[in-house]
Design an enzyme around this catalytic site. Sequence first.
Site, mmCIF file in Angstrom:
data_model
loop_
_atom_site.group_PDB
_atom_site.id
_atom_site.type_symbol
_atom_site.label_atom_id
_atom_site.label_comp_id
_atom_site.label_asym_id
_atom_site.label_seq_id
_atom_site.Cartn_x
_atom_site.Cartn_y
_atom_site.Cartn_z
ATOM 1 N N HIS A 70 -2.807 -2.906 -6.224
ATOM 2 C CA HIS A 70 -3.233 -2.588 -4.860
ATOM 3 C C HIS A 70 -4.752 -2.702 -4.724
ATOM 4 C CE1 HIS A 70 -3.518 0.635 -1.498
ATOM 5 N NE2 HIS A 70 -3.492 -0.577 -0.988
ATOM 6 N N SER A 89 0.822 -1.208 0.000
ATOM 7 C CA SER A 89 0.000 0.000 0.000
ATOM 8 C C SER A 89 0.856 1.257 0.000
ATOM 9 C CB SER A 89 -0.926 -0.001 1.210
ATOM 10 O OG SER A 89 -0.171 -0.065 2.394
ATOM 11 N N GLU A 119 -5.812 -0.235 -7.600
ATOM 12 C CA GLU A 119 -4.880 0.839 -7.962
ATOM 13 C C GLU A 119 -3.645 0.178 -8.577
ATOM 14 O OE1 GLU A 119 -3.392 2.896 -4.441
ATOM 15 O OE2 GLU A 119 -3.268 4.766 -5.559
ATOM 16 N N ASN A 144 -3.642 5.952 -0.660
ATOM 17 C CA ASN A 144 -3.132 6.020 0.712
ATOM 18 C C ASN A 144 -2.490 7.354 1.046
ATOM 19 O OD1 ASN A 144 -4.054 3.801 1.980
ATOM 20 N ND2 ASN A 144 -2.326 2.515 1.453
HETATM 21 N N1 CAA Z 1 -17.612 -11.134 2.517
HETATM 22 C C1 CAA Z 1 -18.955 -11.300 2.573
HETATM 23 N N2 CAA Z 1 -19.737 -10.625 3.401
HETATM 24 C C2 CAA Z 1 -19.148 -9.712 4.205
HETATM 25 C C3 CAA Z 1 -17.759 -9.483 4.196
HETATM 26 C C4 CAA Z 1 -16.977 -10.244 3.317
HETATM 27 N N3 CAA Z 1 -15.633 -10.111 3.242
HETATM 28 N N4 CAA Z 1 -17.461 -8.534 5.098
HETATM 29 C C5 CAA Z 1 -18.629 -8.175 5.636
HETATM 30 N N5 CAA Z 1 -19.636 -8.891 5.121
HETATM 31 C C6 CAA Z 1 -21.033 -8.837 5.450
HETATM 32 C C7 CAA Z 1 -21.246 -8.573 6.931
HETATM 33 O O1 CAA Z 1 -21.183 -9.751 7.680
HETATM 34 C C8 CAA Z 1 -22.632 -7.977 6.921
HETATM 35 O O2 CAA Z 1 -23.564 -9.014 6.848
HETATM 36 P P1 CAA Z 1 -25.001 -8.943 7.588
HETATM 37 O O3 CAA Z 1 -25.773 -7.930 6.790
HETATM 38 O O4 CAA Z 1 -25.525 -10.332 7.430
HETATM 39 O O5 CAA Z 1 -24.722 -8.536 8.979
HETATM 40 C C9 CAA Z 1 -22.595 -7.188 5.638
HETATM 41 O O6 CAA Z 1 -21.604 -7.729 4.788
HETATM 42 C C10 CAA Z 1 -22.205 -5.753 5.874
HETATM 43 O O7 CAA Z 1 -23.210 -5.123 5.342
HETATM 44 P P2 CAA Z 1 -23.349 -3.592 5.596
HETATM 45 O O8 CAA Z 1 -24.612 -3.169 4.985
HETATM 46 O O9 CAA Z 1 -23.133 -3.284 7.027
HETATM 47 O O10 CAA Z 1 -22.128 -3.102 4.785
HETATM 48 P P3 CAA Z 1 -21.866 -1.665 4.383
HETATM 49 O O11 CAA Z 1 -22.892 -1.187 3.445
HETATM 50 O O12 CAA Z 1 -21.558 -0.884 5.609
HETATM 51 O O13 CAA Z 1 -20.540 -1.821 3.549
HETATM 52 C C11 CAA Z 1 -18.208 -1.597 3.533
HETATM 53 C C12 CAA Z 1 -19.410 -2.329 4.125
HETATM 54 C C13 CAA Z 1 -18.159 -1.865 2.031
HETATM 55 C C14 CAA Z 1 -16.942 -2.140 4.171
HETATM 56 C C15 CAA Z 1 -18.383 -0.062 3.802
HETATM 57 O O14 CAA Z 1 -18.575 0.157 5.165
HETATM 58 C C16 CAA Z 1 -17.211 0.721 3.321
HETATM 59 O O15 CAA Z 1 -17.097 1.037 2.163
HETATM 60 N N6 CAA Z 1 -16.293 1.116 4.235
HETATM 61 C C17 CAA Z 1 -15.066 1.770 3.851
HETATM 62 C C18 CAA Z 1 -14.073 0.725 3.453
HETATM 63 C C19 CAA Z 1 -12.794 1.300 2.935
HETATM 64 O O16 CAA Z 1 -12.568 2.488 2.884
HETATM 65 N N7 CAA Z 1 -11.887 0.394 2.542
HETATM 66 C C20 CAA Z 1 -10.572 0.769 2.079
HETATM 67 C C21 CAA Z 1 -9.670 0.908 3.238
HETATM 68 S S1 CAA Z 1 -8.079 1.426 2.785
HETATM 69 C C22 CAA Z 1 -7.334 0.052 2.211
HETATM 70 O O17 CAA Z 1 -7.820 -1.027 2.248
HETATM 71 C C23 CAA Z 1 -6.017 0.296 1.590
HETATM 72 C C24 CAA Z 1 -4.852 0.120 2.404
HETATM 73 O O18 CAA Z 1 -3.847 -0.169 1.818
HETATM 74 C C25 CAA Z 1 -4.791 0.390 3.834
#
Ligand code: CAA
Length: 394
Positions: free
Chosen positions: A140, A119, A152, A191
């Site tokens: 990425h 990242s 990315e 990032n």
């Molecule tokens: N596979 C399948 N199902 C999954 C799962 C997975 N890997 N992870 C979660 N779920 C399920 C949960 O168990 C939950 O199920 P239930 O409805 O049965 O409880 C459901 O999915 C979650 O549903 P939500 O409606 O709560 O989900 P959401 O609409 O909040 O979306 C999200 C979740 C997509 C993560 C959203 O919160 C989001 O976009 N968050 C920001 C994430 C982000 O910014 N990611 C990038 C981080 S930076 C990075 O990764 C780069 C780095 O290098 C550091």
Amino acid sequence: MFEKIAVIGAGTMGHGIAEIVALKGYSVFMCDVSEEILQEAIKKIEWSLRKMMEKGKLRHDDLASTLNRIKTTTNLAEAAKDSELIIEAVPENLELKKEIFSKLDKMAYAEAILGTNTSSLPISEIASVTSRPDKVIGIHFFNPPVFMPLVEIVCGDKTSSQTVDHVLSFVKTLEKQAIVCRKDVPGFVVNRILEALIQEAAWMVHRGEASILEVDSAVKYRAKLPMGLFELSDYVGIDVLYSAGKAIQDRDKGVIVSPLFEEYYKNGWYGKKSGKGFYTYTGDLWEKPKIPPELADNVKLEEIFAPAVNAAAWLLRNKVVEKEELDKAVMLGLNFPEGILRMADKWGIDVIVQVLRLKQSKYGEYYRPDLLLEEMVANNRLGIKTRGGFYEYA
Ligand code: CAA
């Protein structure tokens, strides 16, 4: 196009990458150092596929065939030898990555592409230990890889355009979208912006300017990001964001990691995975912290976002990425409701510059407004209010 793919590292990102790649029909060899880690990874993939099946997004047959396409091994050579594309997702340690790439270079086909999911570590330096730097590239993914729509693509100094094209075609077959980060800059595009944003939130809490709940409430309910910034940090891992932030800081001071992150990292409070981070968790993997909406007006969004806009301006001025791609990156990589440049145009470029200047006078040069922002203010390109900022407005 590729048929066989290897994923090296079966942790949070590695298992998620293996899952999405297998879901889209590829045979995957997932490799890690122990059987226990691999079995844990398979359990997580199965859990995720079952969740999708329960929600009607996957048929039972597809669950079984996806799992059948994933083979595991603790033997790097076995994973590498027949793979046309190898995606490394081991911990963010440059020496470890170099060691693995040097081995992969000897074990893989001469034509195989070696990708890294790093990242923030330098692609060119990782590529330098191989005899094929033209075929080494950053691929990425974002957490969770199975849901996040962006990949990315990061070019090292010697990555060939042919390698970029191959990987772009591959990303399409995953039904994901790509942006290309043209220069190997610390933090790449997403990032660099995310760290500036999260670290500023943490600095504000450290300085007593806002509380964790106030920041998260403003970000979630007013800026309409999918998660609060501290909630997101717990989700991604405070250890992951700390290391990525440090890597950027060490290379060009594109961000300064806050003492708050330092404290949590040193105490092992990594977030969800350790049960304690900025919030506490009782065990349910998908537990969400309670963030009260009524705190959303207690802190100004511009205060939190100004350093991230500054980072975005730096990326544009240094021609790392085009403005539309930059906005696409935060919308698809972080699920922002709109691009950060569009947000800045709404707040006003002059307002962002004022916030940065004030922070600069109090806290130092890190906050100096980027030349691009200064020029925009000098040319009265203040955003929507002057009908022209990063974008034109009718
Ligand atoms: N596979 C399948 N199902 C999954 C799962 C997975 N890997 N992870 C979660 N779920 C399920 C949960 O168990 C939950 O199920 P239930 O409805 O049965 O409880 C459901 O999915 C979650 O549903 P939500 O409606 O709560 O989900 P959401 O609409 O909040 O979306 C999200 C979740 C997509 C993560 C959203 O919160 C989001 O976009 N968050 C920001 C994430 C982000 O910014 N990611 C990038 C981080 S930076 C990075 O990764 C780069 C780095 O290098 C550091």
